[in-house]
Design a protein around this motif. Structure first.
Motif, PDB file in Angstrom:
ATOM      1  N   VAL A  34      39.567   3.951  32.959  1.00 15.96           N
ATOM      2  CA  VAL A  34      40.717   4.491  32.223  1.00 15.96           C
ATOM      3  C   VAL A  34      40.357   4.732  30.767  1.00 15.96           C
ATOM      4  CG1 VAL A  34      43.030   3.945  31.365  1.00 15.96           C
ATOM      5  CG2 VAL A  34      42.452   3.514  33.756  1.00 15.96           C
ATOM      6  N   GLN A  35      39.682   3.774  30.139  1.00 17.31           N
ATOM      7  CA  GLN A  35      39.300   3.922  28.744  1.00 17.31           C
ATOM      8  C   GLN A  35      38.322   5.075  28.555  1.00 17.31           C
ATOM      9  OE1 GLN A  35      37.901   0.135  27.261  1.00 17.31           O
ATOM     10  NE2 GLN A  35      39.710  -0.955  28.015  1.00 17.31           N
ATOM     11  N   ARG A  36      37.387   5.229  29.488  1.00 15.22           N
ATOM     12  CA  ARG A  36      36.433   6.333  29.407  1.00 15.22           C
ATOM     13  C   ARG A  36      37.155   7.669  29.522  1.00 15.22           C
ATOM     14  NH1 ARG A  36      31.617   6.112  33.604  1.00 15.22           N
ATOM     15  NH2 ARG A  36      31.346   4.144  32.471  1.00 15.22           N
ATOM     16  N   ARG A  37      38.134   7.743  30.425  1.00 18.52           N
ATOM     17  CA  ARG A  37      38.891   8.977  30.597  1.00 18.52           C
ATOM     18  C   ARG A  37      39.676   9.321  29.336  1.00 18.52           C
ATOM     19  NH1 ARG A  37      41.747   7.468  34.648  1.00 18.52           N
ATOM     20  NH2 ARG A  37      40.094   7.927  36.154  1.00 18.52           N
ATOM     21  N   ARG A  38      40.248   8.305  28.706  1.00 20.38           N
ATOM     22  CA  ARG A  38      41.006   8.533  27.481  1.00 20.38           C
ATOM     23  C   ARG A  38      40.107   9.038  26.361  1.00 20.38           C
ATOM     24  NH1 ARG A  38      44.684   2.984  27.625  1.00 20.38           N
ATOM     25  NH2 ARG A  38      46.232   3.728  29.147  1.00 20.38           N
ATOM     26  N   ARG A  39      38.909   8.453  26.230  1.00 16.53           N
ATOM     27  CA  ARG A  39      37.981   8.908  25.192  1.00 16.53           C
ATOM     28  C   ARG A  39      37.550  10.337  25.447  1.00 16.53           C
ATOM     29  NH1 ARG A  39      35.823   3.542  25.801  1.00 16.53           N
ATOM     30  NH2 ARG A  39      34.204   4.368  27.190  1.00 16.53           N
ATOM     31  N   HIS A  40      37.360  10.663  26.712  1.00 14.52           N
ATOM     32  CA  HIS A  40      36.953  12.020  27.071  1.00 14.52           C
ATOM     33  C   HIS A  40      38.050  13.032  26.711  1.00 14.52           C
ATOM     34  CE1 HIS A  40      34.949  15.226  29.262  1.00 14.52           C
ATOM     35  NE2 HIS A  40      36.070  15.470  29.925  1.00 14.52           N
ATOM     36  N   ARG A  41      39.301  12.673  27.006  1.00  9.62           N
ATOM     37  CA  ARG A  41      40.416  13.546  26.685  1.00  9.62           C
ATOM     38  C   ARG A  41      40.602  13.680  25.188  1.00  9.62           C
ATOM     39  NH1 ARG A  41      44.869  11.335  31.125  1.00  9.62           N
ATOM     40  NH2 ARG A  41      43.946  12.357  32.969  1.00  9.62           N
ATOM     41  N   ALA A  42      40.385  12.568  24.456  1.00 14.79           N
ATOM     42  CA  ALA A  42      40.492  12.617  23.000  1.00 14.79           C
ATOM     43  C   ALA A  42      39.437  13.515  22.404  1.00 14.79           C
ATOM     44  CB  ALA A  42      40.401  11.209  22.417  1.00 14.79           C
ATOM     45  N   SER A  86      49.842  -2.274  38.237  1.00 15.41           N
ATOM     46  CA  SER A  86      50.570  -1.168  37.608  1.00 15.41           C
ATOM     47  C   SER A  86      51.985  -1.063  38.160  1.00 15.41           C
ATOM     48  CB  SER A  86      49.812   0.143  37.836  1.00 15.41           C
ATOM     49  OG  SER A  86      50.497   1.235  37.263  1.00 15.41           O
ATOM     50  N   SER A  91      39.851  -0.632  34.341  1.00 23.05           N
ATOM     51  CA  SER A  91      40.127  -0.513  32.922  1.00 23.05           C
ATOM     52  C   SER A  91      39.040   0.280  32.205  1.00 23.05           C
ATOM     53  CB  SER A  91      40.243  -1.908  32.292  1.00 23.05           C
ATOM     54  OG  SER A  91      40.412  -1.830  30.903  1.00 23.05           O
ATOM     55  N   ASP A 138      43.025  -5.715  31.667  1.00 23.70           N
ATOM     56  CA  ASP A 138      41.672  -5.485  31.156  1.00 23.70           C
ATOM     57  C   ASP A 138      40.985  -6.829  30.927  1.00 23.70           C
ATOM     58  OD1 ASP A 138      39.414  -4.380  30.057  1.00 23.70           O
ATOM     59  OD2 ASP A 138      40.305  -4.031  28.083  1.00 23.70           O
TER      60      ASP A 138
END
Length: 211
Positions: free
Chosen positions: A200-208, A63, A197, A78
């Motif tokens: 991060v993807q799980r966190r994004r889905r949760h926020r969505a 990053s 990765s 990823d």
């Protein structure tokens, strides 16, 4: 990362004891089918700590490099499970080879006196880094692991007398062990990237979903 390393580490390390490369002062013996492994209670804990350090550091450094426009690893941030498992499999093979080849190559030299086993394992380690990472940050972590790993072993052997190598070369450790640690950098690092990765993807889905 800790759990995966706590399982994989002793299985790899057991290849060394089975080939009479090292032995523990107070060993525990495990029978896993045809595998006869010698280990000790603290070995999984030590590998778990190393796994967490390598697993966290690689995504963080990736990053940081991305923010500076730097090079990204071959599998990206990823990596696929195929790439991750291939890197781990080759690392395990290199680890096993270091144990199996020590006796037949002991004392043999090439290229002006360099130990043959060191050359073989170094070539394999660099190839693993090049095939599965090929980044400056990955190289830095592999080199750091190749230095820090043997340094910890020197303390465990000479300070705490927890185990001993059958054919030590410098301060109680063989020189080739550094290349085994080097190869572990890209293998464990890519697993860390894959896990990071996924989180991060799980966190994004949760926020969505919350939105």
């Amino acid at each position: 990362m800790g759990s995966a390393s706590a399982v994989l580490g002793p299985l790899c390390d057991g290849q060394h004891s089975s080939h009479d490369v090292l032995h523990y002062t107070a060993p525990s013996h495990l029978e896993l089918g045809p595998l006869q492994l010698e280990t000790c209670w603290w070995v999984p804990l030590l590998f778990a700590v190393a796994g967490v350090i390598l697993g966290v550091s690689h995504p963080v450094l990736d990053s940081w490099q991305q923010g500076r426009g730097g090079q990204q690893p071959r599998g990206g941030a990823d990596p696929s499970w195929t790439l991750v498992l291939a890197a781990i499999a080759l690392f395990v093979l290199q680890y096993a080879a270091s144990g199996g080849l020590e006796a037949p190559l002991l004392g043999q030299t090439l290229m002006g006196g360099l130990p043959t086993l060191d050359i073989v394992l170094a070539a394999a380690a660099v190839a693993i880094w090049w095939a599965f990472d090929a980044t400056p940050q990955g190289l830095a972590m592999a080199c750091l692991t190749a230095v820090a790993g043997p340094a910890v072993e020197v303390a465990l052997i000479n300070g705490l007398h927890l185990y001993a190598y059958t054919h030590p070369a410098v301060l109680g450790v063989p020189t080739w062990i550094a290349w085994v640690y080097f190869a572990g950098g890209p293998a464990v690092g890519n697993l860390g990237r894959r896990v990071s990765s996924s989180l991060v993807q799980r966190r994004r889905r949760h926020r969505a979903g919350e939105a």
